[in-house]
Design a protein around this motif. Structure first.
Motif, PDB file in Angstrom:
ATOM      1  N   PHE A 174       0.798  -1.029  -0.048  1.00 14.57           N
ATOM      2  CA  PHE A 174       0.120  -0.038   0.060  1.00 14.57           C
ATOM      3  C   PHE A 174       0.840   1.346  -0.234  1.00 14.57           C
ATOM      4  N   MET A 178      -0.361   4.473   4.848  1.00 16.37           N
ATOM      5  CA  MET A 178      -1.260   3.478   5.361  1.00 16.37           C
ATOM      6  C   MET A 178      -0.536   3.026   6.906  1.00 16.37           C
ATOM      7  N   TRP A 181      -2.057   5.530   9.017  1.00 13.24           N
ATOM      8  CA  TRP A 181      -3.619   5.306   9.292  1.00 13.24           C
ATOM      9  C   TRP A 181      -3.852   4.075  10.270  1.00 13.24           C
TER      10      TRP A 181
END
Length: 490
Positions: A174, A178, A181
């Motif tokens: 990704f 990410m 997050w």
């Protein structure tokens, strides 16, 4: 006349709804501590790409990793003392909120300034762990106390080990944001769980917070650790390195004189220099060194090209996966550590842990020709880390008054952090001092890796010898039985 509380007395809970079951509290504290510990290794798989990702020189990008370790070193004793004065739960929730803020900042930005600020805030979240250790000891019954302390203390090592493969997979599959997050989601879960399921307990100390002492400790720690961690890059005789290390030591000496004469010190040095606590903290530095040595050396050996005839040619993700069982081994040894603490006491348990770490390194010295062999060596060493990390806070809490329990565990965690930082510097020196050419570049020679393993084993053995100088005490289970027997006849 009221007698002062000790670290094993039952805590006073504020009036309100019935407190959750101790097992639920231990699970919440263990999960949240693991999430906080993940911040140590969150960006390590990204480190080679950080200059490009953040559009900054490599020297600046390196601070994204270093700043978190420095912030964690400062946060652990400070958060522990704040928890002693203002209560455990508010500081735990505040630590999680700080982690959430840092994660969101890193997730939203792609430049060095904001990301560095976010990583510093994530490092401050490491203060959650020593507070959780002192908290779980207060709220759990004697029968599960050792297991709870062992499990939460092990998260300091487990988080770093498990974070590597998780972060490597996310970074490859990704966008790199990410990672942050994910840490934001974990921080939000920590906030909710800590707020809902942790009981509110009255503070154990009514003193004032020593702000000047906290600033002095922070300046001294940051200077020393910065000089040690950057010495190999700056040059060990460079003015910046010498000024950082010597200046930090001078600040810490001045801080020590100030604390010794302060009415409400951040760290009570009279308690800290008591023989059991002092020797436990020295052992923490040596065992922290031993833990980090394999975390630095083994991944590099795994990723060395096979053309060298000693490299194992693994990718970054594969190396992380070979390291992951070591982190799981620390958790698997939680019940064993608890049993050892109950039957042998903290002193013998810590010595056994250090000896097992040394055994893992000795295994690696002679058997490192395949990835699975290195995995076995790592698992042995990590089993020792799990045992040792369980015993250290137990020894600290057994010898500290309740009013200093949080700060005492925080200082012990700081000593482990200083050991890991020193290991990074020493391993870098060894790996760069013995090199061989490969495709036009210099890479560590096979002898350098063996030397690193020998040095790691030596540090662990030194830790075991230091522990054996601690005066033998009765295992806690015996103390509890004696106390219960006495109460039944009172």
């Amino acid at each position: 006349m009221n007698s002062p509380r000790t670290s094993t007395d039952s805590p006073e809970r504020d009036s309100g709804p019935a407190a959750p079951r101790p097992i639920l509290i231990a699970i919440v504290l263990g999960f949240s501590s693991l999430c906080a510990a993940l911040m140590q290794s969150l960006v390590i798989p990204l480190q080679p790409d950080l200059p490009q990702l953040l559009d900054t020189p490599a020297s600046n990008a390196a601070w994204v990793v270093t700043a978190t370790l420095l912030a964690g070193g400062v946060a652990m004793p400070v958060a522990g003392r704040l928890a002693d004065i203002y209560g455990r739960k508010p500081i735990l929730v505040a630590s999680a909120v700080i982690m959430l803020a840092g994660s969101i900042i890193c997730a939203l930005f792609s430049s060095i300034g904001p990301v560095l600020i976010g990583r510093i805030l994530q490092g401050f979240a490491m203060g959650y762990i020593p507070v959780a250790i002192s908290f779980v000891r207060e709220v759990t019954p004697p029968a599960m106390r050792n297991s709870a302390v062992a499990g939460i203390s092990a998260t300091l090592g487990v988080g770093g080990a498990l974070g590597l493969p998780i972060a490597a997979w996310i970074a490859q599959a990704f966008d790199w944001h990410m990672l942050f997050w994910l840490s934001a989601v974990l921080a939000a879960a920590m906030i909710v769980l800590s707020a809902l399921f942790l009981p509110q307990i009255s503070p154990v100390d009514r003193g004032r917070f020593d702000l000047l002492g906290a600033i002095g400790l922070a300046v001294g720690i940051v200077c020393v650790l910065t000089g040690v961690s950057k010495g190999n890059d700056w040059g060990w005789t460079a003015p910046s390195t010498l000024l950082s290390i010597i200046g930090g030591l001078i600040v810490l000496v001045g801080w020590g004189f100030y604390e010794a004469h302060h009415t409400h010190p951040l760290v009570d040095l009279r308690t800290t220099i008591k023989r059991p606590i002092l020797l436990t903290n020295i052992a923490a530095l040596l065992i922290g060194f031993g833990m980090m040595a394999q975390s630095i050396v083994v991944p590099q050996l795994l990723q060395m090209p096979e053309t060298t005839e000693y490299g194992l040619g693994q990718t970054m993700l594969q190396a992380g996966l070979w390291m992951a069982p070591g982190g799981l081994m620390m958790l698997a040894f939680t019940p064993i550590s608890s049993r050892l603490l109950s039957t042998l006491g903290g002193r013998s348990t810590l010595a056994i842990g250090a000896l097992v770490i040394a055994a893992g390194y000795i295994f690696a010295v002679f058997l490192a020709g395949a990835p699975w062999l290195l995995m076995v060596a790592t698992c042995i060493a990590c089993a020792g880390v799990g045992i040792g990390y369980a015993a250290m806070p137990t020894l600290i809490l057994e010898n500290s008054p309740a009013s200093e329990a949080g700060a005492g565990v925080g200082v012990n965690a700081l000593m482990r952090s200083m050991g890991t930082t020193a290991a990074g510097a020493v391993m870098a020196i060894i790996l760069t001092s013995q090199t061989v050419p490969n495709n036009g570049i210099e890479i560590p020679a096979e002898a350098a890796f063996r030397t690193c393993f020998i040095v790691g084993a030596g540090a662990a053995l030194a830790g075991a010898l230091v522990v054996l100088l601690i005066k033998r005490s009765k295992p806690e289970s015996h103390v509890v039985e004696t106390s219960t027997h006495a109460e039944s006849h009172a």
